[in-house]
Write a protein that holds these residues in place. Structure first.
Motif, PDB file in Angstrom:
ATOM      1  N   TYR A 275       0.796  -1.222   0.000  1.00 35.88           N
ATOM      2  CA  TYR A 275       0.000   0.000   0.000  1.00 35.88           C
ATOM      3  C   TYR A 275       0.836   1.283   0.000  1.00 35.88           C
ATOM      4  CZ  TYR A 275      -4.002  -3.001   0.972  1.00 35.88           C
ATOM      5  OH  TYR A 275      -4.981  -3.957   0.881  1.00 35.88           O
ATOM      6  N   SER A 276       2.129   1.187  -0.198  1.00 36.90           N
ATOM      7  CA  SER A 276       2.986   2.367  -0.053  1.00 36.90           C
ATOM      8  C   SER A 276       2.683   3.456  -1.080  1.00 36.90           C
ATOM      9  CB  SER A 276       4.464   1.963  -0.158  1.00 36.90           C
ATOM     10  OG  SER A 276       4.728   1.327  -1.401  1.00 36.90           O
ATOM     11  N   ASP A 277       2.181   3.084  -2.252  1.00 37.46           N
ATOM     12  CA  ASP A 277       1.855   4.075  -3.278  1.00 37.46           C
ATOM     13  C   ASP A 277       0.474   4.685  -3.103  1.00 37.46           C
ATOM     14  OD1 ASP A 277       4.276   3.759  -4.613  1.00 37.46           O
ATOM     15  OD2 ASP A 277       3.520   2.113  -5.851  1.00 37.46           O
ATOM     16  N   PHE A 278      -0.247   4.220  -2.089  1.00 36.16           N
ATOM     17  CA  PHE A 278      -1.640   4.617  -1.938  1.00 36.16           C
ATOM     18  C   PHE A 278      -1.928   5.167  -0.545  1.00 36.16           C
ATOM     19  CE2 PHE A 278      -1.295   0.834  -4.666  1.00 36.16           C
ATOM     20  CZ  PHE A 278      -1.759   1.351  -5.868  1.00 36.16           C
ATOM     21  N   VAL A 279      -2.992   5.957  -0.463  1.00 40.86           N
ATOM     22  CA  VAL A 279      -3.601   6.318   0.815  1.00 40.86           C
ATOM     23  C   VAL A 279      -4.867   5.485   0.934  1.00 40.86           C
ATOM     24  CG1 VAL A 279      -4.806   8.124   2.090  1.00 40.86           C
ATOM     25  CG2 VAL A 279      -2.660   8.634   0.928  1.00 40.86           C
ATOM     26  N   VAL A 280      -5.010   4.792   2.053  1.00 40.32           N
ATOM     27  CA  VAL A 280      -6.179   3.931   2.273  1.00 40.32           C
ATOM     28  C   VAL A 280      -7.275   4.769   2.916  1.00 40.32           C
ATOM     29  CG1 VAL A 280      -7.042   1.828   3.348  1.00 40.32           C
ATOM     30  CG2 VAL A 280      -4.665   1.936   2.547  1.00 40.32           C
ATOM     31  N   LEU A 281      -8.295   5.104   2.140  1.00 41.15           N
ATOM     32  CA  LEU A 281      -9.405   5.894   2.666  1.00 41.15           C
ATOM     33  C   LEU A 281     -10.347   5.032   3.495  1.00 41.15           C
ATOM     34  CD1 LEU A 281     -10.220   8.144  -0.425  1.00 41.15           C
ATOM     35  CD2 LEU A 281      -8.769   8.670   1.543  1.00 41.15           C
ATOM     36  N   ALA A 282     -10.381   3.741   3.205  1.00 40.10           N
ATOM     37  CA  ALA A 282     -11.196   2.806   3.995  1.00 40.10           C
ATOM     38  C   ALA A 282     -10.731   1.391   3.700  1.00 40.10           C
ATOM     39  CB  ALA A 282     -12.679   2.947   3.666  1.00 40.10           C
ATOM     40  N   SER A 283     -10.840   0.520   4.698  1.00 42.47           N
ATOM     41  CA  SER A 283     -10.549  -0.905   4.495  1.00 42.47           C
ATOM     42  C   SER A 283     -11.571  -1.721   5.269  1.00 42.47           C
ATOM     43  CB  SER A 283      -9.124  -1.252   4.947  1.00 42.47           C
ATOM     44  OG  SER A 283      -8.947  -0.995   6.328  1.00 42.47           O
ATOM     45  N   MET A 284     -12.059  -2.781   4.642  1.00 48.33           N
ATOM     46  CA  MET A 284     -13.127  -3.590   5.217  1.00 48.33           C
ATOM     47  C   MET A 284     -12.832  -5.070   4.973  1.00 48.33           C
ATOM     48  SD  MET A 284     -14.078  -0.768   3.431  1.00 48.33           S
ATOM     49  CE  MET A 284     -14.967  -1.235   1.960  1.00 48.33           C
ATOM     50  N   THR A 285     -13.525  -5.923   5.717  1.00 41.83           N
ATOM     51  CA  THR A 285     -13.444  -7.365   5.501  1.00 41.83           C
ATOM     52  C   THR A 285     -14.854  -7.892   5.275  1.00 41.83           C
ATOM     53  OG1 THR A 285     -11.523  -7.480   6.959  1.00 41.83           O
ATOM     54  CG2 THR A 285     -12.601  -9.547   6.416  1.00 41.83           C
ATOM     55  N   ASN A 286     -14.976  -8.791   4.316  1.00 46.76           N
ATOM     56  CA  ASN A 286     -16.284  -9.292   3.889  1.00 46.76           C
ATOM     57  C   ASN A 286     -16.867 -10.294   4.892  1.00 46.76           C
ATOM     58  OD1 ASN A 286     -18.437  -9.463   2.140  1.00 46.76           O
ATOM     59  ND2 ASN A 286     -17.206 -10.025   0.366  1.00 46.76           N
TER      60      ASN A 286
END
Length: 334
Positions: A132-143
């Motif tokens: 994820y180093s190239d990205f900003v995680v605006l949200a993360s979820m698990t199904n």
């Protein structure tokens, strides 16, 4: 003095222009249809929340239905290529870009969508998940847990032998193999055609995807064996995010993870429960719950899979240890 008046006049002319400056436009791309439950219940509301936030200085334009790119594995690349600014990603289908998200496929690791999503958030905040180093995680979820939905009837574990099944990632592939099935990875957008052609006989999936992607039309048998889950993420390219003003960044974060997580956990879990009831009430379908004996067998198989996953390298072993410690802390604090 006249120079002072000129300076004031110039400033006064510029103030209205600054006050009416055009907002920054961000493109939110997803392969999901505009009727998909994930789009309707939390992704589109996230867009609306940011757009209504007076401090955001942003306008997010939504592009569902694969308008900017339909290939599920290529969603992160849309950001890196500048095609989109924000995307909805299924990490397990993104060609090994996010190797540690396979953790969420381990059957039996967590007990609910709430627990799995909180685990995901904590690991993401600690920087424990690579890729994820190239990205900003605006949200993360698990199904929610995946069950097995098939064209042919399944009454017990023995009926799984030789079944060609669509899986999501490497761990679910191992689970399928260990139960005698033939795993075939593909995105959800290709499953209906594959089932119709006989390329696959069954699919590991959740109830919402079963309906949203039309899989319910070409399957008739539901076997309620929990075969693990998978993760989701809403990503933005890091340098694009960092180029925004602090107030715009704050609006994305403020209306991001917590807002999305709350809607996701409450609405998606309830929606999937309703769909399970709908499947059970459908006289054209057979719904089979795993027997106590077969569940013990499956648990033993899945325990071995977790051990093998941890043994494959030191990082995976430490990650699983960390995940279990987080889960223990969460459960003990309830």
């Amino acid at each position: 003095m006249k120079y002072l008046f000129k300076a004031v006049a110039i400033i006064m002319c510029l103030v209205p222009a600054a006050a009416h400056a055009e907002p920054t436009v961000l493109r939110f791309a997803t392969f999901l249809s505009d009727q998909d439950v994930n789009w309707r219940t939390y992704l589109k509301p996230f867009i609306d929340a940011v757009n209504a936030d007076a401090a955001s200085e942003l306008t997010i334009e939504g592009y569902p239905n694969g308008a900017l790119g339909r290939a599920v594995p290529q969603q992160p690349q849309l950001l890196l290529d500048g095609v989109a600014d924000i995307t909805f990603v299924v990490p397990s289908l993104s060609s090994g870009r996010f190797p540690d998200d396979a953790l969420f496929e381990l059957p039996g690791l967590f007990q609910s969508i709430d627990e799995g999503t909180e685990l995901n958030r904590r690991l993401m905040e600690e920087g424990a998940l690579r890729g994820y180093s190239d990205f900003v995680v605006l949200a993360s979820m698990t199904n929610v847990d995946n069950f097995i939905h098939s064209r042919r009837k399944i009454e017990n574990l023995e009926d799984l032998s030789g079944l060609k099944v669509r899986i999501l990632g490497p761990v679910s592939a191992q689970a399928a193999k260990s139960l005698g099935m033939v795993p075939i990875q593909m995105p959800p957008t290709e499953v209906v055609e594959a089932l119709g052609r006989g390329t696959i006989d069954a699919v590991f999936t959740v109830p919402s995807a079963l309906f949203d992607f039309g899989m319910a039309r070409v399957t008739r048998h539901d076997y309620h064996l929990d075969v693990g889950s998978n993760s989701f993420a809403v990503l933005m390219k890091r340098d694009k995010f960092e180029a925004l003003s602090p107030s715009a960044q704050d609006a994305l974060v403020r209306n991001g993870n917590e807002f999305i997580r709350d809607k996701y956990v409450s609405l998606i879990e309830e929606f999937n429960k309703e769909l399970l009831d709908q499947l059970a009430a459908d006289s054209r379908r057979t719904v089979v719950k795993v027997s106590s004996e077969d569940r013990v067998t499956a648990i033993n198989v899945f325990t071995k899979i977790s051990e093998e996953w941890a043994d494959k390298d030191e990082y995976s072993a430490e990650l699983l240890k960390k995940a279990r410690a987080i889960l223990e802390d969460m459960r003990s604090s309830k």
